[in-house]
Design an enzyme around this catalytic site. Structure first.
Site, PDB file in Angstrom:
ATOM      1  N   GLY A   1      72.280  13.186 -12.009  1.00 57.24           N
ATOM      2  CA  GLY A   1      73.742  13.360 -11.870  1.00 57.24           C
ATOM      3  C   GLY A   1      74.597  12.249 -11.068  1.00 57.24           C
ATOM      4  O   GLY A   1      75.809  12.038 -11.342  1.00 57.24           O
TER       5      GLY A   1
ATOM      6  N   GLU B   1      75.437   9.537 -13.247  1.00 54.01           N
ATOM      7  CA  GLU B   1      76.232  10.084 -14.390  1.00 54.01           C
ATOM      8  C   GLU B   1      77.725   9.777 -13.722  1.00 54.01           C
ATOM      9  O   GLU B   1      78.649   9.748 -14.156  1.00 54.01           O
ATOM     10  CB  GLU B   1      76.110  11.438 -14.789  1.00 54.01           C
ATOM     11  CG  GLU B   1      74.841  11.455 -15.627  1.00 54.01           C
ATOM     12  CD  GLU B   1      74.303  12.946 -16.112  1.00 54.01           C
ATOM     13  OE1 GLU B   1      73.916  13.738 -15.183  1.00 54.01           O
ATOM     14  OE2 GLU B   1      74.476  13.177 -17.225  1.00 54.01           O
TER      15      GLU B   1
HETATM   16  C1  3H9 Z   1      70.114  16.096 -12.775  1.00 57.77           C
HETATM   17  O1  3H9 Z   1      70.728  15.339 -11.999  1.00 57.77           O
HETATM   18  C2  3H9 Z   1      70.715  16.687 -13.726  1.00 57.77           C
HETATM   19  C3  3H9 Z   1      72.194  16.094 -14.268  1.00 57.77           C
HETATM   20  O2  3H9 Z   1      71.821  15.322 -15.217  1.00 57.77           O
HETATM   21  C4  3H9 Z   1      72.881  17.439 -14.721  1.00 57.77           C
HETATM   22  C5  3H9 Z   1      73.315  18.695 -14.188  1.00 57.77           C
HETATM   23  C6  3H9 Z   1      74.391  19.337 -14.714  1.00 57.77           C
HETATM   24  N1  3H9 Z   1      67.889  17.884  -5.466  1.00 57.77           N
HETATM   25  O3  3H9 Z   1      61.543  12.507  -2.615  1.00 57.77           O
HETATM   26  P1  3H9 Z   1      61.844  12.406  -0.997  1.00 57.77           P
HETATM   27  C7  3H9 Z   1      64.869  16.456  -1.455  1.00 57.77           C
HETATM   28  S1  3H9 Z   1      68.511  16.733 -12.395  1.00 57.77           S
HETATM   29  C8  3H9 Z   1      67.357  18.632  -4.347  1.00 57.77           C
HETATM   30  O4  3H9 Z   1      60.583  12.892  -0.308  1.00 57.77           O
HETATM   31  P2  3H9 Z   1      62.028   9.798  -1.170  1.00 57.77           P
HETATM   32  C9  3H9 Z   1      63.362  16.534  -1.674  1.00 57.77           C
HETATM   33  O5  3H9 Z   1      62.779  17.844  -2.050  1.00 57.77           O
HETATM   34  C10 3H9 Z   1      68.415  15.636 -10.593  1.00 57.77           C
HETATM   35  N2  3H9 Z   1      66.513  18.279  -3.174  1.00 57.77           N
HETATM   36  O6  3H9 Z   1      62.292  11.161  -0.511  1.00 57.77           O
HETATM   37  C11 3H9 Z   1      62.662  16.246  -0.003  1.00 57.77           C
HETATM   38  O7  3H9 Z   1      63.038  17.481   0.510  1.00 57.77           O
HETATM   39  P3  3H9 Z   1      62.051  17.814   1.841  1.00 57.77           P
HETATM   40  C12 3H9 Z   1      67.875  14.400 -11.235  1.00 57.77           C
HETATM   41  C13 3H9 Z   1      66.257  16.843  -3.572  1.00 57.77           C
HETATM   42  O8  3H9 Z   1      62.879   8.803  -0.357  1.00 57.77           O
HETATM   43  C14 3H9 Z   1      63.978  15.249   0.440  1.00 57.77           C
HETATM   44  O9  3H9 Z   1      64.928  15.486  -0.592  1.00 57.77           O
HETATM   45  N3  3H9 Z   1      67.523  13.572 -10.001  1.00 57.77           N
HETATM   46  C15 3H9 Z   1      66.439  16.241  -4.617  1.00 57.77           C
HETATM   47  O10 3H9 Z   1      60.654   9.545  -1.278  1.00 57.77           O
HETATM   48  C16 3H9 Z   1      63.436  13.808   0.135  1.00 57.77           C
HETATM   49  O11 3H9 Z   1      63.047  13.781  -1.102  1.00 57.77           O
HETATM   50  C17 3H9 Z   1      66.217  13.176  -9.671  1.00 57.77           C
HETATM   51  O12 3H9 Z   1      64.915  13.739 -10.393  1.00 57.77           O
HETATM   52  C18 3H9 Z   1      67.292  16.846  -5.466  1.00 57.77           C
HETATM   53  N4  3H9 Z   1      67.810  16.102  -6.397  1.00 57.77           N
HETATM   54  O13 3H9 Z   1      62.835   9.552  -2.622  1.00 57.77           O
HETATM   55  C19 3H9 Z   1      65.865  12.450  -8.461  1.00 57.77           C
HETATM   56  N5  3H9 Z   1      65.876  14.816  -4.605  1.00 57.77           N
HETATM   57  O14 3H9 Z   1      62.174  16.750   2.862  1.00 57.77           O
HETATM   58  C20 3H9 Z   1      64.884  13.072  -7.706  1.00 57.77           C
HETATM   59  C21 3H9 Z   1      65.210  14.990  -3.460  1.00 57.77           C
HETATM   60  O15 3H9 Z   1      62.641  19.030   2.117  1.00 57.77           O
HETATM   61  N6  3H9 Z   1      64.632  12.735  -6.085  1.00 57.77           N
HETATM   62  N7  3H9 Z   1      65.478  16.169  -2.827  1.00 57.77           N
HETATM   63  O16 3H9 Z   1      60.709  17.889   1.308  1.00 57.77           O
HETATM   64  C22 3H9 Z   1      63.869  11.541  -6.151  1.00 57.77           C
HETATM   65  O17 3H9 Z   1      63.464  10.973  -7.128  1.00 57.77           O
HETATM   66  C23 3H9 Z   1      63.426  11.148  -4.656  1.00 57.77           C
HETATM   67  O18 3H9 Z   1      63.745  12.237  -3.729  1.00 57.77           O
HETATM   68  C24 3H9 Z   1      64.287   9.913  -4.361  1.00 57.77           C
HETATM   69  C25 3H9 Z   1      63.957   9.764  -2.812  1.00 57.77           C
HETATM   70  C26 3H9 Z   1      63.876   8.489  -4.940  1.00 57.77           C
HETATM   71  C27 3H9 Z   1      65.774  10.207  -4.502  1.00 57.77           C
END
Ligand code: 3H9
Length: 683
Positions: free
Chosen positions: A101, A104
């Protein structure tokens, strides 16, 4: 404090999202951004708007923890719809990663400026989803159908450099993103550049691309629903109006977000992050600096481990017993890099830089100053103890001494050192430089500092870490041996190799048990079991394996194992059926027709039962750790969330009932249900 703020710089408004840690688009953020746009549009002095983020990254996407909860307006599609109506030039200023998102949002802006180290991507497929806020409609309009299909179905982010080539980015900022974004906005205002909506761009009908693309990704995406849904949504972009395409995307997104696969994949997303959290260890726990790494043993594992560290530019000294063995190890490592260059994963220049960090030696003195040493020698307790005694005498006092053993008792290994607090297991999976899992095995004496350092290192080398206690086989191999045991027993009971393999493949495993054994080499397991007492495994289950190896049938490498390999053709090895009959007689097992369902349940429920026992005994810290291990190490289908998540989905009471039935049929030795599972099933 508000998660969204606005600064006015002359005639430029800068909207800043500040929602640590990754600026996920929670309800508060969506509401804040929506209100900020309304406020800015109401002013008559603003002529360009910049959308950017504070902290370490641009938005990492929708807030995954909100999935499954009642929707709250404005939804992300509503917010993006609001943005698409804005007539003032909108500029996204991106640093870190703009994902899902978040990307997006940026695609709905009229211009994009990226920091040179930034990345953008649509990783929704990894969560069992497709982009649900216009990504499937805007991205193909911007970069063409083929590239968009690739990005959306792979989920892989692309670099800033590539975004420029693809014309996703209008500009790259080498430093001071905010200032460069303002300069860019000033130019846009000065040149009277219009609000350039991606939704207005034309898209070519590329109907012939879709079937070819679907075939191309079929093997990689087998069993997953999201990639096919993504293809449908992108196809809609080429045949329908933008608005109608959005409706198709929405419909597919909702179907997926409410479905079982997405719940399983979101479970794994959080489970993988939870696995690195260990009670008693937090950000205040001291960690050792790891600069120099040493590896003992230049076999396949040792070389793969060395490459994992060289890849991240750690200098690595690999110790072998002779100059010849050193030469062979260097060659193995060079081959790994050559193959990466050939596949286009790295450049020749990167290969040279990584290889420059490698030193081969036969002298322990040459590794004495390493901060971490990982032993990967022959899997024999006496040998490991000799190595650790030597390491204890030469390594500097603060060095971490790790073993890559797959099965052996690390408490016993640590006992020969004067610093058991610095000893732990770092269990990589083969090929070590590719497989994502790292089992970190904590002994009775491993200190929190040693453990915290290992957890930090795992992240640095891009591995998913899971903590295991000491037991035979730790989490991964202990579970796997139960799975292998049932597959072996089923052969004696009347199932054939192809049936067992087909059932497990259809369940979603990357390949059947016997295909896997043939690939890995049946002799490896046979050798490992030679050293085991009969109390640790079921000799009946592996009798065929031993007989095959005795006859020189070790698997693919010898042209025959459970299958015969003849010029690329694979067929059942008739010897296996004969052996199954002989051993069934010898062990007084009545052969019968076995249903596919029984094969699936015997193999998978054995995994589940052992997984719960591992949690019950405290070997794994939590059930979700077991799911992470088995999906990352052995390819348990991610869309089923891991063995223990899957057990809950199909009903723990059902699993317990079946296990009790198996206990009646086959005895309690292997089929005593885990107490924890019984407790959870009756909750
Ligand atoms: C979407 O976007 C759908 C849309 O198209 C449409 C909607 C209608 N949400 O990974 P890390 C937390 S679907 C909530 O260790 P890094 C994670 O749990 C989404 N929480 O850090 C962790 O919490 P904690 C599409 C999130 O530096 C903390 O943040 N997006 C989210 O190694 C740190 O994360 C993805 O799939 C989230 N979206 O990596 C991206 N993201 O500290 C998912 C992270 O309590 N995220 N958290 O354990 C990632 O790939 C990696 O987190 C990122 C950072 C690369 C961003």
């Amino acid at each position: 404090m508000s998660v969204v703020s606005t600064e006015i710089n002359n005639d430029i408004a800068v909207i800043i999202i500040d929602n640590p840690p990754v600026n996920a688009l929670s309800h508060a953020v969506r509401e804040g951004v929506s209100r900020a746009f309304v406020d800015v549009e109401a002013r008559d002095d603003v002529r360009a708007i910049i959308l950017c983020c504070a902290g370490r990254t641009f938005c990492a996407g929708a807030d995954i923890s909100e999935f499954g909860k009642p929707p709250k307006s404005p939804s992300l599609p509503e917010l993006i719809d609001q943005m698409d109506k804005i007539n003032i030039p909108l500029i996204a200023a991106i640093h870190g990663t703009a994902l899902g998102g978040g990307f997006e949002l940026a695609l709905c802006c009229h211009y994009r400026i990226l920091e040179a180290s930034a990345k953008v991507g649509l990783p929704e497929v990894n969560l069992g989803l497709i982009p649900g806020a216009g990504g499937t409609q805007r991205l193909p309009r911007l970069i063409g159908v083929s590239q968009a299909l690739d990005m959306i179905t792979s989920g892989k982010p692309v670099s800033a450099e590539k975004t420029l080539a693809l014309k996703i980015a209008d500009r790259i900022s080498q430093n001071n993103l905010k200032q460069n974004a303002i300069t860019f906005a000033e130019e846009i205002i000065k040149n009277k550049q219009p609000a350039k909506r991606v939704s207005d761009l034309d898209i070519k009908d590329n109907s012939e691309v879709f079937d070819i693309f679907a075939k191309k990704i079929a093997a990689r995406t087998r069993g997953f629903l999201a990639p096919a849904a993504a293809i449908e949504a992108v196809k809609a972009a080429t045949t329908l109006s933008f608005k109608e395409g959005l409706m198709v995307e929405r419909e597919q997104f909702i179907k997926l977000v409410e479905g079982a696969q997405s719940k399983a994949q979101c479970h794994l997303f959080f489970a993988e992050r939870e696995a690195a959290k260990v009670p008693g260890i937090d950000k205040n726990t001291a960690v050792y600096d790891i600069g120099q790494v040493a590896v003992i043993g230049g076999g396949i594992m040792g070389c793969g481990i060395a490459v994992s560290f060289l890849n991240k530019m750690f200098p690595v000294t690999l110790l072998e017993i002779s100059p010849d063995a050193c030469g062979a190890a260097r060659q193995k490592i060079t081959n790994i890099y050559d193959s990466s260059v050939k596949k286009g994963r790295i450049t020749e220049d990167q290969k040279e830089k990584m290889l420059a960090g490698l030193i081969l030696t036969c002298e322990y003195d040459d590794i004495a100053n390493a901060d971490l040493v990982i032993e990967a020698v022959f899997e024999k307790m006496e040998i490991k103890k000799q190595v650790f005694e030597k390491l204890d005498s030469v390594m500097k006092p603060t060095a971490i001494l790790a073993t890559n053993t797959s099965f052996l008792d690390i408490n016993e290994i640590a006992s020969v050192t004067s610093r058991p607090q610095n000893v732990l297991g770092l269990h990589f999976f083969s090929p070590a430089h590719i497989m994502p899992l790292l089992e970190i095995v904590r002994t009775d004496h491993t200190s929190n500092e040693t453990l915290a350092t290992a957890l930090k290192l795992a992240k640095m080398v891009g591995k998913t870490a899971v903590i295991s206690g000491v037991c035979y086989g730790f989490i991964a191999n202990r579970m796997s041996s139960c799975y292998g045991r049932e597959a072996g027993l089923l052969l004696l009971e009347g199932a054939d190799v192809e049936q067992v393999d087909r059932v497990l493949y259809e369940f979603g495993m990357p390949m059947g048990m016997f295909t896997m054994l043939d690939m890995a080499g049946i002799d490896i397991g046979v050798m490992a079991r030679e050293k085991l007492g009969p109390e640790l495994y079921d000799q009946r289950a592996f009798a065929i394996h031993t007989a095959l190896v005795k006859d020189g049938n070790k698997g693919q490498k010898t042209g025959a194992g459970f299958y015969v390999y003849d010029g690329g053709q694979k067929s059942l090895n008739p010897m296996v059926t004969e052996l199954a009959k002989i051993f069934a007689d010898a062990f007084q097992i009545t052969r019968r027709t076995i249903s596919d369902k029984e094969i699936e349940e015997r193999c998978i429920f054995a995994l589940i039962n052992e997984g719960f026992k591992i949690v019950e005994e405290g070997i794994a810290l939590r059930a979700s750790d077991v799911d992470v291990v088995y999906t990352s190490a052995f390819g348990f289908p991610r869309y089923k969330g891991g063995p223990l998540f899957y057990a809950e989905q199909i009903g723990l009471d059902y699993v317990v009932r079946k296990i009790n039935e198996f206990a009646k049929m086959h005895g309690e030795r292997w089929w005593k249900p885990s107490n924890l599972m019984i407790k959870l099933a009756t909750k």
